[in-house]
Enzyme design. Structure first.
Site, PDB file in Angstrom:
ATOM      1  N   CYS A  57      12.201 -23.566  44.148  1.00  0.00           N
ATOM      2  CA  CYS A  57      13.524 -23.162  44.639  1.00  0.00           C
ATOM      3  C   CYS A  57      13.613 -23.436  46.128  1.00  0.00           C
ATOM      4  O   CYS A  57      12.644 -23.273  46.872  1.00  0.00           O
ATOM      5  CB  CYS A  57      13.811 -21.703  44.317  1.00  0.00           C
ATOM      6  SG  CYS A  57      13.221 -20.524  45.529  1.00  0.00           S
ATOM      7  N   GLU A  58      14.773 -23.898  46.557  1.00  0.00           N
ATOM      8  CA  GLU A  58      14.909 -24.299  47.963  1.00  0.00           C
ATOM      9  C   GLU A  58      15.100 -23.107  48.897  1.00  0.00           C
ATOM     10  O   GLU A  58      15.096 -23.273  50.103  1.00  0.00           O
ATOM     11  CB  GLU A  58      16.066 -25.299  48.125  1.00  0.00           C
ATOM     12  CG  GLU A  58      17.441 -24.727  47.922  1.00  0.00           C
ATOM     13  CD  GLU A  58      18.528 -25.797  48.035  1.00  0.00           C
ATOM     14  OE1 GLU A  58      18.218 -26.993  47.930  1.00  0.00           O
ATOM     15  OE2 GLU A  58      19.698 -25.406  48.250  1.00  0.00           O
ATOM     16  N   HIS A  59      15.258 -21.923  48.341  1.00  0.00           N
ATOM     17  CA  HIS A  59      15.446 -20.751  49.201  1.00  0.00           C
ATOM     18  C   HIS A  59      14.135 -20.078  49.576  1.00  0.00           C
ATOM     19  O   HIS A  59      14.033 -19.473  50.637  1.00  0.00           O
ATOM     20  CB  HIS A  59      16.376 -19.737  48.512  1.00  0.00           C
ATOM     21  CG  HIS A  59      17.718 -20.324  48.173  1.00  0.00           C
ATOM     22  ND1 HIS A  59      18.269 -20.275  46.918  1.00  0.00           N
ATOM     23  CD2 HIS A  59      18.586 -21.020  48.946  1.00  0.00           C
ATOM     24  CE1 HIS A  59      19.431 -20.907  46.929  1.00  0.00           C
ATOM     25  NE2 HIS A  59      19.641 -21.370  48.137  1.00  0.00           N
ATOM     26  N   HIS A  60      13.125 -20.159  48.702  1.00  0.00           N
ATOM     27  CA  HIS A  60      11.847 -19.502  48.966  1.00  0.00           C
ATOM     28  C   HIS A  60      10.650 -20.447  48.841  1.00  0.00           C
ATOM     29  O   HIS A  60       9.529 -20.059  49.126  1.00  0.00           O
ATOM     30  CB  HIS A  60      11.646 -18.329  47.994  1.00  0.00           C
ATOM     31  CG  HIS A  60      12.747 -17.327  48.030  1.00  0.00           C
ATOM     32  ND1 HIS A  60      13.861 -17.419  47.212  1.00  0.00           N
ATOM     33  CD2 HIS A  60      12.935 -16.222  48.794  1.00  0.00           C
ATOM     34  CE1 HIS A  60      14.674 -16.402  47.473  1.00  0.00           C
ATOM     35  NE2 HIS A  60      14.143 -15.675  48.422  1.00  0.00           N
ATOM     36  N   GLN A  99      18.433 -24.603  40.841  1.00  0.00           N
ATOM     37  CA  GLN A  99      18.486 -24.913  39.402  1.00  0.00           C
ATOM     38  C   GLN A  99      19.836 -25.531  39.039  1.00  0.00           C
ATOM     39  O   GLN A  99      19.919 -26.414  38.175  1.00  0.00           O
ATOM     40  CB  GLN A  99      18.236 -23.632  38.605  1.00  0.00           C
ATOM     41  CG  GLN A  99      18.189 -23.858  37.103  1.00  0.00           C
ATOM     42  CD  GLN A  99      17.896 -22.592  36.336  1.00  0.00           C
ATOM     43  OE1 GLN A  99      17.144 -21.734  36.800  1.00  0.00           O
ATOM     44  NE2 GLN A  99      18.481 -22.453  35.162  1.00  0.00           N
ATOM     45  N   HIS A 121      12.610 -17.537  37.728  1.00  0.00           N
ATOM     46  CA  HIS A 121      12.391 -17.808  39.154  1.00  0.00           C
ATOM     47  C   HIS A 121      11.366 -16.824  39.693  1.00  0.00           C
ATOM     48  O   HIS A 121      11.612 -15.613  39.702  1.00  0.00           O
ATOM     49  CB  HIS A 121      13.708 -17.689  39.927  1.00  0.00           C
ATOM     50  CG  HIS A 121      14.632 -18.837  39.655  1.00  0.00           C
ATOM     51  ND1 HIS A 121      14.973 -19.759  40.614  1.00  0.00           N
ATOM     52  CD2 HIS A 121      15.246 -19.225  38.519  1.00  0.00           C
ATOM     53  CE1 HIS A 121      15.784 -20.672  40.073  1.00  0.00           C
ATOM     54  NE2 HIS A 121      15.968 -20.361  38.802  1.00  0.00           N
ATOM     55  N   CYS A 124      10.540 -16.283  42.633  1.00  0.00           N
ATOM     56  CA  CYS A 124      11.022 -15.565  43.830  1.00  0.00           C
ATOM     57  C   CYS A 124      11.724 -14.269  43.420  1.00  0.00           C
ATOM     58  O   CYS A 124      11.847 -13.343  44.223  1.00  0.00           O
ATOM     59  CB  CYS A 124      11.947 -16.447  44.670  1.00  0.00           C
ATOM     60  SG  CYS A 124      13.436 -16.986  43.819  1.00  0.00           S
TER      61      CYS A 124
END
Ligand code: ZN
Length: 212
Positions: free
Chosen positions: A101-104, A142, A170, A172
């Site tokens: 995931c690009e956030h975590h 996603q 996920h 995260c």
């Protein structure tokens, strides 16, 4: 990674042209040395002891492991003429998905169900899984992954319709934050007739829900 997800190979022979082979390539620029130094800085800043014999090489391993997860594998998208005029749904279920995931920058892991309504070309079935795996390598959401797989298949196949459903957990969310292990995020992308035609859409969604 804004490059086109696929491009036709220079046609070297009539046979290659006939098979409509697409060499699917997408290479990020990776500086392993810089990544290793940065990993050492990050881990040290987070209080991880890197002076121990078993952790001394951890920054290098971390950098190489992440580089591996960010590097898509190339493959040949081989399609065949749809000589029989098959126009029903082709669906492959439970294709494994592993991405970050690009956030975590933590993994999300699950399965994809990928289907299409053939136009003039059909695709070797294993290539649906290769397409999913190719696009899964990288840091992304996603939602975007689901859309990319669908658009790639529509472009490469000229399909009348393409449907992609991705179900993933996920980490995260399951290992930290909300701590909801086992919860799945479901995303879908429907294009062409699978989006516009109510019966085709219903058939696709019913089939992708059957395993739940
Ligand atoms: Zn996340």
């Amino acid at each position: 990674m804004t490059a086109l997800p696929h491009r036709p190979t220079a046609a070297t022979s009539a046979a290659a042209q006939d098979l409509n082979r697409w060499r699917v390539e997408r290479h990020p620029r990776i500086d392993l040395g810089a990544a290793e130094a940065a990993a050492a800085d990050l881990l040290s800043a987070l209080g991880v002891d890197l002076t121990h014999e078993s952790t001394a090489a951890t920054p290098g391993r971390m950098a190489r492991a992440l580089a591996d997860l960010l590097t898509p594998r190339d493959f040949d998208m081989t399609t065949f003429p749809n000589d029989e005029g098959y126009d029903e749904l082709v669906l492959v279920q439970d294709i494994p998905v592993q991405s970050l995931c690009e956030h975590h920058v933590l993994p999300f892991v699950g399965v994809a169900h990928v289907g299409y309504l053939p136009g003039d070309r059909i695709l070797g079935l294993s290539k649906l899984a290769r397409t999913v795996e190719h696009h899964a390598r990288g840091v992304q959401t996603q939602e975007r992954l689901t859309q990319r797989i669908a658009e790639h298949l529509r472009t490469a196949l000229g399909a009348q319709g393409v449907g992609v459903v991705v179900e993933a957990e996920h980490t995260c969310m399951s290992l930290r934050g909300a701590r909801v292990p086992g919860s799945r995020t479901v995303t879908s992308a429907l294009l062409g007739r699978l989006r516009e035609d109510a019966a085709s859409r219903a058939e696709f969604l019913a089939l992708t829900r059957s395993g739940r």
